[in-house]
Design a protein around this motif. Sequence first.
Motif, PDB file in Angstrom:
ATOM      1  N   PRO A   1       3.486  27.015   7.738  1.00  0.00           N
ATOM      2  CA  PRO A   1       2.635  25.819   7.600  1.00  0.00           C
ATOM      3  C   PRO A   1       2.398  25.423   6.146  1.00  0.00           C
ATOM      4  CG  PRO A   1       1.746  27.253   9.297  1.00  0.00           C
ATOM      5  CD  PRO A   1       2.859  28.007   8.643  1.00  0.00           C
ATOM      6  N   ASP A   2       2.252  26.422   5.261  1.00  0.00           N
ATOM      7  CA  ASP A   2       2.072  26.110   3.839  1.00  0.00           C
ATOM      8  C   ASP A   2       3.327  25.459   3.264  1.00  0.00           C
ATOM      9  OD1 ASP A   2      -0.560  27.097   3.533  1.00  0.00           O
ATOM     10  OD2 ASP A   2       0.198  29.139   3.474  1.00  0.00           O
ATOM     11  N   LYS A   3       4.508  25.971   3.673  1.00  0.00           N
ATOM     12  CA  LYS A   3       5.765  25.366   3.213  1.00  0.00           C
ATOM     13  C   LYS A   3       5.870  23.924   3.711  1.00  0.00           C
ATOM     14  CE  LYS A   3       7.655  29.150   1.442  1.00  0.00           C
ATOM     15  NZ  LYS A   3       8.005  29.291   0.025  1.00  0.00           N
ATOM     16  N   LEU A   4       5.494  23.708   4.960  1.00  0.00           N
ATOM     17  CA  LEU A   4       5.548  22.355   5.532  1.00  0.00           C
ATOM     18  C   LEU A   4       4.600  21.430   4.791  1.00  0.00           C
ATOM     19  CD1 LEU A   4       6.590  20.447   7.749  1.00  0.00           C
ATOM     20  CD2 LEU A   4       4.724  21.273   9.212  1.00  0.00           C
ATOM     21  N   TYR A   5       3.421  21.947   4.464  1.00  0.00           N
ATOM     22  CA  TYR A   5       2.444  21.130   3.735  1.00  0.00           C
ATOM     23  C   TYR A   5       2.995  20.746   2.363  1.00  0.00           C
ATOM     24  CZ  TYR A   5      -1.986  19.704   1.633  1.00  0.00           C
ATOM     25  OH  TYR A   5      -2.968  18.994   1.014  1.00  0.00           O
ATOM     26  N   ALA A   6       3.637  21.704   1.683  1.00  0.00           N
ATOM     27  CA  ALA A   6       4.201  21.428   0.366  1.00  0.00           C
ATOM     28  C   ALA A   6       5.253  20.328   0.444  1.00  0.00           C
ATOM     29  CB  ALA A   6       4.806  22.703  -0.222  1.00  0.00           C
ATOM     30  N   ARG A   7       6.061  20.340   1.489  1.00  0.00           N
ATOM     31  CA  ARG A   7       7.083  19.306   1.635  1.00  0.00           C
ATOM     32  C   ARG A   7       6.447  17.951   1.912  1.00  0.00           C
ATOM     33  NH1 ARG A   7      11.383  22.891   5.225  1.00  0.00           N
ATOM     34  NH2 ARG A   7      11.949  24.302   3.527  1.00  0.00           N
ATOM     35  N   GLY A   8       5.330  17.987   2.662  1.00  0.00           N
ATOM     36  CA  GLY A   8       4.619  16.739   2.899  1.00  0.00           C
ATOM     37  C   GLY A   8       4.072  16.145   1.611  1.00  0.00           C
ATOM     38  N   VAL A   9       3.599  17.021   0.724  1.00  0.00           N
ATOM     39  CA  VAL A   9       3.079  16.542  -0.558  1.00  0.00           C
ATOM     40  C   VAL A   9       4.207  15.970  -1.414  1.00  0.00           C
ATOM     41  CG1 VAL A   9       1.857  17.195  -2.679  1.00  0.00           C
ATOM     42  CG2 VAL A   9       1.160  18.175  -0.498  1.00  0.00           C
ATOM     43  N   LEU A  10       5.434  16.473  -1.231  1.00  0.00           N
ATOM     44  CA  LEU A  10       6.571  15.917  -1.965  1.00  0.00           C
ATOM     45  C   LEU A  10       6.775  14.444  -1.614  1.00  0.00           C
ATOM     46  CD1 LEU A  10       8.906  16.306  -3.901  1.00  0.00           C
ATOM     47  CD2 LEU A  10      10.278  17.171  -2.006  1.00  0.00           C
ATOM     48  N   TYR A  11       6.571  14.093  -0.342  1.00  0.00           N
ATOM     49  CA  TYR A  11       6.623  12.682   0.049  1.00  0.00           C
ATOM     50  C   TYR A  11       5.558  11.887  -0.704  1.00  0.00           C
ATOM     51  CZ  TYR A  11       9.822  13.256   4.024  1.00  0.00           C
ATOM     52  OH  TYR A  11      10.918  13.472   4.805  1.00  0.00           O
ATOM     53  N   GLN A  12       4.346  12.453  -0.773  1.00  0.00           N
ATOM     54  CA  GLN A  12       3.260  11.771  -1.485  1.00  0.00           C
ATOM     55  C   GLN A  12       3.594  11.612  -2.970  1.00  0.00           C
ATOM     56  OE1 GLN A  12      -0.582  13.595  -0.726  1.00  0.00           O
ATOM     57  NE2 GLN A  12       0.080  14.299   1.278  1.00  0.00           N
ATOM     58  N   PHE A  13       4.203  12.658  -3.537  1.00  0.00           N
ATOM     59  CA  PHE A  13       4.598  12.606  -4.942  1.00  0.00           C
ATOM     60  C   PHE A  13       5.600  11.475  -5.169  1.00  0.00           C
ATOM     61  CE2 PHE A  13       7.271  13.791  -8.522  1.00  0.00           C
ATOM     62  CZ  PHE A  13       6.367  14.249  -9.467  1.00  0.00           C
ATOM     63  N   ALA A  14       6.612  11.394  -4.284  1.00  0.00           N
ATOM     64  CA  ALA A  14       7.622  10.344  -4.420  1.00  0.00           C
ATOM     65  C   ALA A  14       7.002   8.960  -4.246  1.00  0.00           C
ATOM     66  CB  ALA A  14       8.732  10.564  -3.391  1.00  0.00           C
ATOM     67  N   SER A  15       6.090   8.835  -3.287  1.00  0.00           N
ATOM     68  CA  SER A  15       5.436   7.547  -3.052  1.00  0.00           C
ATOM     69  C   SER A  15       4.632   7.112  -4.275  1.00  0.00           C
ATOM     70  CB  SER A  15       4.523   7.647  -1.828  1.00  0.00           C
ATOM     71  OG  SER A  15       3.795   6.455  -1.643  1.00  0.00           O
ATOM     72  N   GLU A  16       3.879   8.057  -4.844  1.00  0.00           N
ATOM     73  CA  GLU A  16       3.096   7.762  -6.052  1.00  0.00           C
ATOM     74  C   GLU A  16       4.010   7.403  -7.213  1.00  0.00           C
ATOM     75  OE1 GLU A  16       0.058   7.143  -8.627  1.00  0.00           O
ATOM     76  OE2 GLU A  16      -0.219   7.638  -6.494  1.00  0.00           O
ATOM     77  N   LEU A  17       5.095   8.140  -7.364  1.00  0.00           N
ATOM     78  CA  LEU A  17       6.032   7.896  -8.454  1.00  0.00           C
ATOM     79  C   LEU A  17       6.620   6.491  -8.382  1.00  0.00           C
ATOM     80  CD1 LEU A  17       8.003   8.658 -10.742  1.00  0.00           C
ATOM     81  CD2 LEU A  17       9.454   9.718  -8.997  1.00  0.00           C
TER      82      LEU A  17
END
Length: 601
Positions: A93-109
């Motif tokens: 679940p922590d790994k999945l959460y980290a990947r979800g944050v990568l989407y947020q990072f890309a969106s913000e970028l």
Amino acid sequence: MMLNGNGYTVNGFHLLHGGKGMSLDVFASEDNFEYYLILYKAQLAVPGNRYLHRLLKHGNPFRIQYGFVPNAPLALHMKFQMMERNWRKFTLPDKLYARGVLYQFASELFGQMATQKAGTMKIDLVTQAIRYIEDSYSEPITVEGIAGLLGCSASFLSRLFKKQLGTTTIEYLTGIRIAHASRLLSETKATLQEITSSVGYLDVYYFSRVFKKQTGFPPLRFRSLATEKSIQKSPFIRSGQAIVPPKGGRYNDNDSHYEPEGDLTMIKDLKMSVGTVMLLCMTLLFSGCTTSTGSTEPTATSGTSTTVAQNQLQTKVVKHMMGESEIPINPQRIAVNGLEDIMLVLDAPMVLAQSLKGQYLYDRLQEKKVPSVYTPGSINYESILDSEPDLIIANLLASDKESYEQLSKIAPTIVYDRSDWKNSIVAIGKAINREDKAASVIQAYDEKLSKAKAAIIAKIGADRTLAFIRPSNKDVQLFFPAFSYTSIAYKDLGMTLDPVLAKFREKEGEESWGIEASLETLPDLSADYLFVTAGGSFDSEDEAKVALEELTEVENLTIWNNIPAVKQGHVYKMSARHWMLNGPIADNMKIDDVLAAFELQ
């Protein structure tokens, strides 16, 4: 920095992107240079989508090189830290959460790239700080930390806040935290401890004092009245609104102290619009870089050899507050959370501790070169994991099973009660083969306490009364003998509880820590001596300064000067840094404080 032969001058926050096979060279002009590297693999989530295949064929955004200075870097920085924290954990679940944050990072970028265009203008410091505070209020953030990330001083940032918003940085942060606490009190059944932790505070008592100062009500009283109209109109329970709304869209080149820097070379190289790039990225399934086998498990590191060494050690079973744990017979790398006082006097081999600058153990830990971190209201699992401990010793609530389980995944964990440090030091000494040392610490402390008590009684008598209080500019906390932090003054050194406090205790119960009362109560205190403290043990420098300023305000009030002990000059200030904690070092310092107050030392 050279990315595939193209040079970038980096001064502060800068973001570079390169495709597979590109080379990165760094030439640092200063001793300290920090950068983060995110390695990712992108593949189509829907292989049959011909449109996306065609876009990728004509201009793959994942192979394009670009670099620019983000106008709101803290938003990207925060998301990276969230990614890193969760990626380092063990569970899926922590790994999945980290990947979800990568989407947020890309969106913000891509959102910043789309609005920034030329990449040379930056949002003013106050706007950046506001956004960071509103996103990270529950984290261990300080004004100094925010200012450091923005490349300015804390005093300069506070002056900007005062100029633009009419409030200081710490006041804004406090307002945001209290707003969220108010909502949780009104809309949930979370405990006061849970709410305190979730809004970035560690000390429930200190949180209660700040909350009452901001809202006019103690937290539990606020909850009980939350359905009444007067409370519903409070500005602190407007869901989703800041206490002081930011001035959006304002650029302040004069105040920001930022010079235009960097470039946006992707504009000339990128053949697709930013919108198209975002479409591609948001329809791709990101996965973290793995080994050639495609495994999603953490890559083996130097920690593997440590783990192997641990497994080869002989072990023993130790009983503690949370049950039984199998630990190394001779631990050499101990991570400590909350029991640093005990571990220092035992001269234990610590690889990590919990402390911050200004706290009473900080300098001692620095002298022993023990790395120290502090995360208000939570445990810094990432730092503990990085320290590669073979044993973790922690101070936890008996009900905090979740934290215990998380710590136990990192290394064998044993838990003890800091407030009952004598029993805890005996148990810890037995666990880590320092029983004789523990016994000698207790013997020396008991001898010092006995001599101090005799000296105090000889100097002032056995029947002199005491009131131990923590005032603010709106109310005062009155401590009873059952309060573990201040009980040494009443129970161990033999001073009698003030008659007014004794009446309050009869109503509240013998085991009550104390009460919060109005300042109008102060002149009623008839104690011969008044011990006064301000703030909390783990206050930041800003919080400690505010607490002392409030105490000064109280000392200028007429009702303060009408207290009998004040008139007699029998008021003594005690530092919350060690009085609001327990341990052999802290309690020895408390004894010294009382002896000094009565001119016996």
